[in-house]
Design a protein around this motif. Structure first.
Motif, short mmCIF file in Angstrom:
data_model
loop_
_atom_site.label_atom_id
_atom_site.label_comp_id
_atom_site.label_asym_id
_atom_site.label_seq_id
_atom_site.Cartn_x
_atom_site.Cartn_y
_atom_site.Cartn_z
N LEU A 9 -22.68 15.56 -7.52
CA LEU A 9 -21.54 16.09 -6.79
C LEU A 9 -20.90 14.96 -6.01
O LEU A 9 -21.53 14.38 -5.12
N ASN A 10 -19.68 14.62 -6.36
CA ASN A 10 -18.95 13.55 -5.67
C ASN A 10 -19.78 12.27 -5.62
O ASN A 10 -19.91 11.63 -4.58
N ASN A 11 -20.37 11.93 -6.75
CA ASN A 11 -21.18 10.72 -6.93
C ASN A 11 -22.53 10.74 -6.23
O ASN A 11 -23.18 9.71 -6.12
N GLU A 12 -22.96 11.89 -5.77
CA GLU A 12 -24.27 12.02 -5.13
C GLU A 12 -25.11 12.99 -5.96
O GLU A 12 -24.66 14.09 -6.28
N VAL A 13 -26.33 12.58 -6.29
CA VAL A 13 -27.22 13.46 -7.05
C VAL A 13 -27.70 14.57 -6.11
O VAL A 13 -28.20 14.31 -5.02
N ILE A 14 -27.53 15.79 -6.56
CA ILE A 14 -27.87 16.98 -5.78
C ILE A 14 -28.91 17.79 -6.54
O ILE A 14 -28.79 17.98 -7.75
N THR A 15 -29.90 18.27 -5.83
CA THR A 15 -30.87 19.20 -6.40
C THR A 15 -30.89 20.42 -5.50
O THR A 15 -31.07 20.29 -4.28
N VAL A 16 -30.65 21.58 -6.08
CA VAL A 16 -30.64 22.82 -5.30
C VAL A 16 -31.55 23.85 -5.96
O VAL A 16 -31.70 23.86 -7.18
N GLU A 17 -32.12 24.69 -5.14
CA GLU A 17 -32.93 25.80 -5.64
C GLU A 17 -32.08 27.05 -5.44
O GLU A 17 -31.72 27.40 -4.31
N VAL A 18 -31.73 27.68 -6.55
CA VAL A 18 -30.78 28.80 -6.50
C VAL A 18 -31.23 29.93 -7.41
O VAL A 18 -32.06 29.75 -8.28
N PHE A 19 -30.61 31.09 -7.17
CA PHE A 19 -30.75 32.19 -8.10
C PHE A 19 -29.82 31.91 -9.26
O PHE A 19 -28.73 31.37 -9.08
N GLY A 20 -30.19 32.25 -10.45
CA GLY A 20 -29.41 31.92 -11.64
C GLY A 20 -28.04 32.55 -11.70
O GLY A 20 -27.15 32.06 -12.37
N ASP A 21 -27.83 33.64 -10.96
CA ASP A 21 -26.55 34.34 -11.04
C ASP A 21 -25.56 33.91 -9.96
O ASP A 21 -24.53 34.54 -9.77
N GLU A 22 -25.83 32.81 -9.27
CA GLU A 22 -24.92 32.34 -8.23
C GLU A 22 -23.85 31.44 -8.85
O GLU A 22 -24.13 30.62 -9.72
#
Length: 161
Positions: A9-22
């Motif tokens: 995201l905007n040249n920054e590696v992002i790792t998120v824990e999310v529900f699949g339907d978001e």
């Protein structure tokens, strides 16, 4: 069940824990606090939530975050140049006063950027067609088109140098 999604995201590696339907929009605004991307209609018709995914203008309200795994996303917060200056498209919007309330502006700019990546020297008609699915309730369309054409001209002049 939650899952791990990783993207740039905007040249920054992002790792998120999310529900699949978001939706990507929900994750960008709520979890990552990038509020330049706007919630407009929620059904992909207004363009306020437009981001670039792998350089393709995409409605973030219509794509699940799990579908952007390992992809590159640009929001309005990622548009500025490395030296901190506004991107030529942003600058043109300001100079031509192609915004009034500003709500649609981030989506307009990202859609315009996607258009100029595909067609660096569009005609007025091509800009009209390329922007027709982004709505501005203030009616700044003529100035928006002029700003995009000016930005295209500036970008093309910089490339020729």
């Amino acid at each position: 069940m939650k899952k791990i999604v990783k993207f740039k995201l905007n040249n920054e590696v992002i790792t998120v824990e999310v529900f699949g339907d978001e939706t990507l929009l929900t994750v960008i605004r709520t979890y990552l606090d990038k509020t330049g991307t706007k919630y407009g209609c929620g059904i992909g018709q207004c363009g306020a939530c437009t981001v670039l995914i792998n350089n393709e203008a995409t409605r973030s309200c219509m794509i699940l975050v799990e579908d952007v795994d390992n992809k590159e996303i640009i929001t309005i917060e990622g548009m500025q140049l490395p030296n901190g200056e506004l991107h030529p498209i942003q600058k043109a919007f300001v100079e031509i006063d192609a915004l009034q309330c500003g709500f649609c502006t981030p989506g307009m700019i990202l859609n315009a950027y996607g258009l100029l990546l595909k067609n660096p020297a569009p005609t007025r008609e091509e800009v009209l067609i390329g922007m027709e699915e982004n709505l501005c309730r203030c009616g700044s369309y003529n100035r928006i088109i002029d700003a995009i054409l000016n930005a295209a001209k500036e970008l093309n002049e910089k490339v020729k140098i």
